[in-house]
Design a protein around this motif. Structure first.
Motif, PDB file in Angstrom:
ATOM      1  N   ASN A 170       2.659 -17.007   0.666  1.00 35.94           N
ATOM      2  CA  ASN A 170       2.148 -17.917   1.696  1.00 35.94           C
ATOM      3  C   ASN A 170       1.730 -17.191   2.973  1.00 35.94           C
ATOM      4  N   ARG A 171       1.813 -15.859   2.953  1.00 37.51           N
ATOM      5  CA  ARG A 171       1.485 -15.016   4.105  1.00 37.51           C
ATOM      6  C   ARG A 171       2.410 -15.265   5.298  1.00 37.51           C
ATOM      7  N   ASP A 172       3.613 -15.716   5.004  1.00 44.37           N
ATOM      8  CA  ASP A 172       4.651 -15.823   6.031  1.00 44.37           C
ATOM      9  C   ASP A 172       5.439 -14.511   6.017  1.00 44.37           C
ATOM     10  N   HIS A 173       4.818 -13.455   6.518  1.00 44.25           N
ATOM     11  CA  HIS A 173       5.348 -12.107   6.316  1.00 44.25           C
ATOM     12  C   HIS A 173       6.660 -11.871   7.057  1.00 44.25           C
ATOM     13  N   ILE A 174       6.798 -12.423   8.253  1.00 39.69           N
ATOM     14  CA  ILE A 174       8.045 -12.228   9.001  1.00 39.69           C
ATOM     15  C   ILE A 174       9.202 -12.900   8.267  1.00 39.69           C
ATOM     16  N   LEU A 175       8.972 -14.113   7.798  1.00 40.43           N
ATOM     17  CA  LEU A 175      10.009 -14.803   7.031  1.00 40.43           C
ATOM     18  C   LEU A 175      10.321 -14.055   5.738  1.00 40.43           C
ATOM     19  N   ALA A 176       9.300 -13.476   5.126  1.00 40.95           N
ATOM     20  CA  ALA A 176       9.514 -12.722   3.888  1.00 40.95           C
ATOM     21  C   ALA A 176      10.453 -11.549   4.130  1.00 40.95           C
ATOM     22  N   ARG A 177      10.246 -10.829   5.230  1.00 39.28           N
ATOM     23  CA  ARG A 177      11.121  -9.696   5.535  1.00 39.28           C
ATOM     24  C   ARG A 177      12.542 -10.169   5.825  1.00 39.28           C
ATOM     25  N   PHE A 178      12.656 -11.296   6.531  1.00 32.67           N
ATOM     26  CA  PHE A 178      13.980 -11.843   6.813  1.00 32.67           C
ATOM     27  C   PHE A 178      14.697 -12.216   5.516  1.00 32.67           C
ATOM     28  N   GLU A 179      13.991 -12.885   4.604  1.00 30.80           N
ATOM     29  CA  GLU A 179      14.612 -13.295   3.346  1.00 30.80           C
ATOM     30  C   GLU A 179      14.993 -12.085   2.494  1.00 30.80           C
ATOM     31  N   GLU A 180      14.190 -11.039   2.529  1.00 29.80           N
ATOM     32  CA  GLU A 180      14.534  -9.835   1.779  1.00 29.80           C
ATOM     33  C   GLU A 180      15.789  -9.187   2.361  1.00 29.80           C
ATOM     34  N   ALA A 181      15.903  -9.193   3.690  1.00 29.60           N
ATOM     35  CA  ALA A 181      17.121  -8.667   4.317  1.00 29.60           C
ATOM     36  C   ALA A 181      18.336  -9.510   3.931  1.00 29.60           C
ATOM     37  N   GLN A 182      18.145 -10.828   3.880  1.00 23.53           N
ATOM     38  CA  GLN A 182      19.227 -11.709   3.447  1.00 23.53           C
ATOM     39  C   GLN A 182      19.618 -11.426   1.999  1.00 23.53           C
ATOM     40  N   ALA A 183      18.633 -11.143   1.168  1.00 27.29           N
ATOM     41  CA  ALA A 183      18.917 -10.827  -0.234  1.00 27.29           C
ATOM     42  C   ALA A 183      19.789  -9.582  -0.340  1.00 27.29           C
ATOM     43  N   LYS A 184      19.457  -8.553   0.432  1.00 25.42           N
ATOM     44  CA  LYS A 184      20.241  -7.314   0.386  1.00 25.42           C
ATOM     45  C   LYS A 184      21.652  -7.535   0.921  1.00 25.42           C
ATOM     46  N   ALA A 185      21.771  -8.294   2.016  1.00 19.02           N
ATOM     47  CA  ALA A 185      23.093  -8.563   2.585  1.00 19.02           C
ATOM     48  C   ALA A 185      23.952  -9.358   1.606  1.00 19.02           C
ATOM     49  N   ASN A 186      23.342 -10.344   0.951  1.00 20.24           N
ATOM     50  CA  ASN A 186      24.096 -11.146  -0.007  1.00 20.24           C
ATOM     51  C   ASN A 186      24.462 -10.347  -1.248  1.00 20.24           C
ATOM     52  N   GLN A 187      23.613  -9.406  -1.621  1.00 19.82           N
ATOM     53  CA  GLN A 187      23.937  -8.568  -2.774  1.00 19.82           C
ATOM     54  C   GLN A 187      25.188  -7.734  -2.496  1.00 19.82           C
ATOM     55  N   GLU A 188      25.302  -7.218  -1.278  1.00 21.98           N
ATOM     56  CA  GLU A 188      26.503  -6.472  -0.899  1.00 21.98           C
ATOM     57  C   GLU A 188      27.724  -7.394  -0.873  1.00 21.98           C
ATOM     58  N   ALA A 189      27.544  -8.591  -0.312  1.00 22.69           N
ATOM     59  CA  ALA A 189      28.656  -9.542  -0.256  1.00 22.69           C
ATOM     60  C   ALA A 189      29.090  -9.957  -1.659  1.00 22.69           C
ATOM     61  N   GLU A 190      28.127 -10.128  -2.552  1.00 19.81           N
ATOM     62  CA  GLU A 190      28.452 -10.481  -3.935  1.00 19.81           C
ATOM     63  C   GLU A 190      29.237  -9.366  -4.610  1.00 19.81           C
ATOM     64  N   ARG A 191      28.821  -8.130  -4.380  1.00 17.47           N
ATOM     65  CA  ARG A 191      29.515  -7.003  -4.999  1.00 17.47           C
ATOM     66  C   ARG A 191      30.986  -6.984  -4.584  1.00 17.47           C
ATOM     67  N   GLU A 192      31.242  -7.217  -3.300  1.00 13.93           N
ATOM     68  CA  GLU A 192      32.622  -7.235  -2.815  1.00 13.93           C
ATOM     69  C   GLU A 192      33.385  -8.432  -3.374  1.00 13.93           C
ATOM     70  N   ALA A 193      32.745  -9.600  -3.352  1.00  8.97           N
ATOM     71  CA  ALA A 193      33.426 -10.813  -3.809  1.00  8.97           C
ATOM     72  C   ALA A 193      33.723 -10.758  -5.302  1.00  8.97           C
ATOM     73  N   PHE A 194      32.786 -10.231  -6.081  1.00  7.50           N
ATOM     74  CA  PHE A 194      32.973 -10.213  -7.529  1.00  7.50           C
ATOM     75  C   PHE A 194      34.174  -9.368  -7.930  1.00  7.50           C
ATOM     76  N   ALA A 195      34.520  -8.395  -7.091  1.00 10.98           N
ATOM     77  CA  ALA A 195      35.672  -7.543  -7.393  1.00 10.98           C
ATOM     78  C   ALA A 195      36.987  -8.193  -6.994  1.00 10.98           C
ATOM     79  N   GLY A 196      36.936  -9.239  -6.164  1.00  9.21           N
ATOM     80  CA  GLY A 196      38.165  -9.799  -5.617  1.00  9.21           C
ATOM     81  C   GLY A 196      38.600 -11.128  -6.194  1.00  9.21           C
ATOM     82  N   PHE A 197      37.731 -11.789  -6.955  1.00 10.78           N
ATOM     83  CA  PHE A 197      38.068 -13.101  -7.499  1.00 10.78           C
ATOM     84  C   PHE A 197      38.278 -13.007  -9.005  1.00 10.78           C
ATOM     85  N   GLY A 198      39.284 -13.725  -9.481  1.00 10.24           N
ATOM     86  CA  GLY A 198      39.577 -13.699 -10.905  1.00 10.24           C
ATOM     87  C   GLY A 198      38.659 -14.575 -11.727  1.00 10.24           C
TER      88      GLY A 198
END
Length: 420
Positions: free
Chosen positions: A161-189
């Protein structure tokens, strides 16, 4: 600090005599709801299912709307105790200093707990003080969707949609959530996801037990009628402040509705219901002659008046609970492939699935002119809902996944050896 009970005194909202159910602490970032946004609806449906098997203490830290001060009575009565806490003001990262917000909740940390159930990845850091206090108990995480994947999909949509600033923000959110998922996946049964597709995606990333807990909705008390009867009323429902819904609504106005006008010989109406409409959406709706109702406190009249529900979303994650809601009102659905993802519905049997805008408009026109088809799809979708996505099915799924030690406790009233 907000809540049904004084948050520092959980005993002020509790059952005086302990029942034989195991104790579960439910940590949620949203106040449960029967209707409204899908996140709050899932929180409510899962709470209803958990309350069948557990004695539930519900603690809400309001990270997401609706920002209401207390738990609705229909859910409060299911719980042993409840509290709603305003999101910490210091910063999003205030969970790094739990004393800033945990102080008034010290009594909650001393509650007997057999299971800590955490709803959504964003709540995992807020659960840390409770998990440290109850280090021997079972910890379950209900992801709802895989947020790193969802943000990456939204980023791609923003780029398209050529919303480039939002695209960069969402990509940063994706990376941050990927790190959070990695930590969470190791801690929950145990990790709950809402579809088999999400479970397959996570299998290589965690050793936790993966359980599918599908979204579920409650059917309306009274059976809906046949809409307007003319087939000429289309409805789209969604939280419009969420980018995929905003994009879907603009896609509907800019690309689909004009094509319907060229194919349909008579008048028709299109309504968009949901809060948070952007100026871009309002402009697009004005050009297309589409009515934007905004926030609607009770969506039932909207569904009852509609002949066809449209789901033109092109990105997202998890499963679209609004599709299930349309099924519950016995309304036929036209959707994109993204809109029906994770729901075991088939084209021409339960819904009509469209690729581009021309096909989407064609499916709408076809349904508008064929009452028998509308009724057949709605009937089949209702049957699918009853078999796979009802509250009763969710309750059975939770009951069947009760850990063996807790099943013994439920029968005998004895405490399992690992509980504190």
């Amino acid at each position: 600090m907000l809540g049904n009970a004084a948050a520092g005194d959980p005993a002020s909202k509790m059952v005086t005599a302990r029942d034989s159910k195991p104790d579960l602490l439910y940590l949620s970032p949203v106040v449960p709801s029967l209707t409204g946004n899908g996140l709050a609806m899932r929180a409510g449906a899962v709470l209803e299912g958990l309350a069948e098997c557990y004695s539930v203490s519900l603690l809400v830290v309001t990270l997401y709307p609706p920002f209401v001060p207390c738990v609705p009575e229909v859910f409060e009565t299911l719980c042993r105790r409840t509290a709603v806490v305003a999101r910490p003001r210091q910063s999003w990262l205030s969970f790094l200093a739990p004393s800033r917000w945990m102080g008034p909740l010290a009594a909650w940390r001393r509650l007997p707990v057999d299971v800590i159930h955490v709803f959504r990845l964003a709540m995992a850091p807020y659960a840390r003080p409770f998990r440290e206090r109850h280090s021997g108990v079972l910890s379950h995480l209900d992801l709802d969707d895989i947020e790193s994947t969802t943000h990456r999909r939204i980023s791609s949509l923003c780029e398209a949609n050529r919303d480039h600033i939002l695209a960069r923000f969402e990509e940063a959110q994706a990376k941050a959530n990927q790190e959070a998922e990695r930590e969470a996946f190791a801690g929950f049964g145990r990790i709950y996801v809402c579809s088999e597709a999400d479970r397959a995606e996570l299998q290589a990333n965690t050793r936790a037990e993966l359980c599918v807990l599908p979204n579920a909705v409650r059917s309306p008390a009274a059976a809906p009628g046949a809409g307007s009867g003319s087939g000429s009323r289309l409805l789209f429902v969604g939280t419009l402040g969420y980018y995929p819904n905003d994009d879907g609504a603009r896609y509907l106005c800019d690309e689909i509705v004009p094509r319907v006008r060229t194919q349909w010989p008579g008048d028709f109406q299109v309504e968009i219901a949901g809060p948070g409409a952007s100026s871009r959406l309002l402009d697009a709706a004005d050009r297309a002659g589409v009515h934007v109702a905004g926030w609607v406190p009770d969506l039932e009249p909207c569904y009852r008046a509609a002949d066809v529900v449209v789901v033109p979303v092109r990105a997202g994650g998890g499963t679209r609970i609004k599709v299930l809601e349309a099924f519950s009102y016995r309304r036929p659905v036209v959707t994109t492939a993204a809109g029906i993802e994770g729901i075991d519905a088939r084209h021409e049997e339960h819904v009509l699935i469209a690729g581009g805008p021309e096909e989407f408009a064609g499916h709408c026109v076809r349904l508008m002119g064929d009452r028998a088809l509308r009724e057949r799809l709605a009937r089949n979708a209702w049957d699918l809902l009853a078999r796979r996505y009802s509250i009763e099915v969710l309750k059975r799924t939770i009951a069947s996944s009760l850990p063996p030690a807790l099943r013994r406790e439920s029968r005998s009233g004895a405490r399992p050896p690992f509980a504190r």
